[in-house]
Enzyme design. Structure first.
Site, mmCIF file in Angstrom:
data_model
loop_
_atom_site.group_PDB
_atom_site.id
_atom_site.type_symbol
_atom_site.label_atom_id
_atom_site.label_comp_id
_atom_site.label_asym_id
_atom_site.label_seq_id
_atom_site.Cartn_x
_atom_site.Cartn_y
_atom_site.Cartn_z
ATOM 1 N N LYS A 206 0.808 -1.223 0.000
ATOM 2 C CA LYS A 206 0.000 0.000 0.000
ATOM 3 C C LYS A 206 0.844 1.279 0.000
ATOM 4 O O LYS A 206 0.464 2.274 -0.619
ATOM 5 C CB LYS A 206 -0.954 0.002 1.201
ATOM 6 N N ASP B 39 -10.071 2.827 2.221
ATOM 7 C CA ASP B 39 -10.183 2.070 3.479
ATOM 8 C C ASP B 39 -10.936 2.866 4.549
ATOM 9 O O ASP B 39 -11.738 2.308 5.311
ATOM 10 C CB ASP B 39 -8.795 1.681 4.013
HETATM 11 P P1 NDP Z 1 0.576 -3.491 9.882
HETATM 12 O O1 NDP Z 1 1.417 -4.705 9.707
HETATM 13 O O2 NDP Z 1 0.972 -2.211 9.250
HETATM 14 O O3 NDP Z 1 0.416 -3.200 11.477
HETATM 15 C C1 NDP Z 1 0.154 -4.255 12.360
HETATM 16 C C2 NDP Z 1 -0.155 -3.706 13.746
HETATM 17 O O4 NDP Z 1 -0.509 -4.807 14.585
HETATM 18 C C3 NDP Z 1 1.041 -3.002 14.415
HETATM 19 O O5 NDP Z 1 0.559 -1.940 15.185
HETATM 20 C C4 NDP Z 1 1.611 -4.121 15.308
HETATM 21 O O6 NDP Z 1 2.274 -3.642 16.447
HETATM 22 C C5 NDP Z 1 0.353 -4.810 15.756
HETATM 23 N N1 NDP Z 1 0.601 -6.204 16.175
HETATM 24 C C6 NDP Z 1 0.894 -7.247 15.379
HETATM 25 N N2 NDP Z 1 1.061 -8.359 16.117
HETATM 26 C C7 NDP Z 1 0.884 -8.000 17.416
HETATM 27 C C8 NDP Z 1 0.904 -8.717 18.653
HETATM 28 N N3 NDP Z 1 1.148 -10.025 18.696
HETATM 29 N N4 NDP Z 1 0.656 -8.023 19.787
HETATM 30 C C9 NDP Z 1 0.390 -6.705 19.757
HETATM 31 N N5 NDP Z 1 0.340 -5.971 18.600
HETATM 32 C C10 NDP Z 1 0.581 -6.618 17.455
HETATM 33 O O7 NDP Z 1 -0.892 -3.950 9.403
HETATM 34 P P2 NDP Z 1 -2.095 -3.021 8.899
HETATM 35 O O8 NDP Z 1 -2.153 -1.809 9.751
HETATM 36 O O9 NDP Z 1 -2.053 -2.839 7.452
HETATM 37 O O10 NDP Z 1 -3.363 -3.978 9.193
HETATM 38 C C11 NDP Z 1 -3.778 -4.244 10.513
HETATM 39 C C12 NDP Z 1 -4.965 -5.211 10.485
HETATM 40 O O11 NDP Z 1 -6.099 -4.611 9.872
HETATM 41 C C13 NDP Z 1 -4.692 -6.503 9.707
HETATM 42 O O12 NDP Z 1 -5.250 -7.576 10.438
HETATM 43 C C14 NDP Z 1 -5.422 -6.292 8.407
HETATM 44 O O13 NDP Z 1 -5.852 -7.515 7.817
HETATM 45 C C15 NDP Z 1 -6.634 -5.481 8.880
HETATM 46 N N6 NDP Z 1 -7.226 -4.668 7.811
HETATM 47 C C16 NDP Z 1 -8.532 -4.897 7.502
HETATM 48 C C17 NDP Z 1 -9.161 -4.166 6.522
HETATM 49 C C18 NDP Z 1 -10.604 -4.439 6.205
HETATM 50 O O14 NDP Z 1 -11.054 -4.032 5.131
HETATM 51 N N7 NDP Z 1 -11.341 -5.076 7.103
HETATM 52 C C19 NDP Z 1 -8.441 -3.126 5.749
HETATM 53 C C20 NDP Z 1 -7.059 -2.923 6.186
HETATM 54 C C21 NDP Z 1 -6.490 -3.699 7.174
HETATM 55 P P3 NDP Z 1 3.845 -3.277 16.410
HETATM 56 O O15 NDP Z 1 3.952 -1.901 15.816
HETATM 57 O O16 NDP Z 1 4.241 -3.347 17.845
HETATM 58 O O17 NDP Z 1 4.517 -4.330 15.552
#
Ligand code: NDP
Length: 283
Positions: A71, A108
């Site tokens: 993205k 989004d």
């Molecule tokens: P990113 O990879 O950019 O960010 C992931 C986030 O999740 C970070 O803040 C990360 O924290 C946190 N995280 C991951 N694993 C853990 C854990 N075990 N414990 C605590 N925090 C955790 O992903 P996106 O922002 O792009 O997407 C996030 C979610 O939203 C995904 O599940 C995606 O599928 C969903 N999504 C759904 C959409 C829809 O249309 N329904 C559209 C866009 C996204 P840290 O910074 O500490 O690593």
């Protein structure tokens, strides 16, 4: 469906992409509308996204939706970007004009607000503070969409604090960073959005105890596999209204479909029911 030499073609691009539900949504709408169009899923190798976009300049595809991990690259690859794509720092939609120009947009945030409108119809973003769990691309897009819709304050809670601080610094005083586990952050919240990908893991616990959230708060989880996440179950247990991630997926697809195929999706095509059956959920 009959494909002809005039078929308008669009796609979703990501890696991995086999799990994507976007082809199900768009092809169901195309079929219901009787349009000569098709929507496929494409995977692109690491480091090749820019070359992929260049190869499509001129409009062999009308456009693509873009998902993880491309993205941010999608926004950088475009010649023109909408304000909301710039605010989100990412694009989930690229359109290929016949003259070779590439336009970027981000639907989004619109999808997120659509999901709230469908499942919590009397909720408005200006009702009070929003707490977001997570600080990735989806969290940034959610903050931008809520602020643009009048939300008075956004609180970012993330495992990695520095990432939350980076996100907050993009928006100014209306966005601040909260400490994970701080119950006072939820006390006057109007909405809680889980934008952490942790919920994708089977049996993952909710990001925080929701006991201090007011009864009027609405809780939304962006994850839709599983649809009823531990976060939504905890919110329901607390008596809060909930919004799931599937309607966000549908809500971001609606303006994408219109951009690709020149008309809104037909009313009456039960795409949510179709996806729920694929996910093995009751409709
Ligand atoms: P990113 O990879 O950019 O960010 C992931 C986030 O999740 C970070 O803040 C990360 O924290 C946190 N995280 C991951 N694993 C853990 C854990 N075990 N414990 C605590 N925090 C955790 O992903 P996106 O922002 O792009 O997407 C996030 C979610 O939203 C995904 O599940 C995606 O599928 C969903 N999504 C759904 C959409 C829809 O249309 N329904 C559209 C866009 C996204 P840290 O910074 O500490 O690593």
């Amino acid at each position: 469906m009959t494909l002809t030499a005039a078929t308008r073609l669009a796609a979703v691009v990501g890696r991995p992409i086999r799990h994507s539900l976007s082809p199900v949504l768009h092809n169901a709408w195309l079929e219901a509308a009787g349009l000569d169009g098709a929507y496929v899923a494409l995977s692109v190798s690491e480091g090749r996204f820019g070359a992929f976009v260049d190869a499509l300049r001129g409009g062999s595809l009308t456009g693509v939706n873009v998902t993880l991990p491309f993205k941010t690259e999608a926004l950088a690859a475009a010649d023109i970007a909408s304000e909301r794509a710039l605010a989100a720092g990412a694009a989930n939609l690229l359109l290929f004009d016949p003259d070779g120009q590439v336009r970027a947009d981000n639907t989004d945030g619109e999808g997120l607000l659509y999901a709230f409108a469908r499942q919590a119809p009397d909720f408005r973003p200006d009702h009070g503070p929003l707490v977001i769990f997570g600080a990735g691309g989806a969290a940034r897009g959610a903050a931008a969409a809520f602020l643009a819709a009048g939300c008075p304050e956004v609180r970012i809670v993330n495992r990695t604090r520095s990432r939350a601080e980076d996100l907050a610094s993009l928006f100014g005083q209306k966005v601040r960073v909260g400490e994970p586990g701080d119950r006072s952050l939820l006390e006057d919240a109007a909405a809680l959005v889980n934008a952490s990908s942790a919920g994708l893991a089977e049996g993952a616990p909710p990001p925080q105890d929701l006991g201090s959230a007011p009864a009027r708060a609405v809780a939304m989880d962006m994850t839709y596999r599983p649809l009823r996440t531990a976060f939504l179950a905890a919110a329901e247990g607390r008596g809060l209204r909930t919004v799931d991630g599937l309607d966000m997926l549908i809500g971001q697809a609606i303006p994408s479909f219109e951009a690709f195929f020149g008309q809104p999706p037909p009313a009456g095509a039960d795409v949510r029911g179709r996806v729920l059956r694929i996910l093995g959920e009751a409709t």
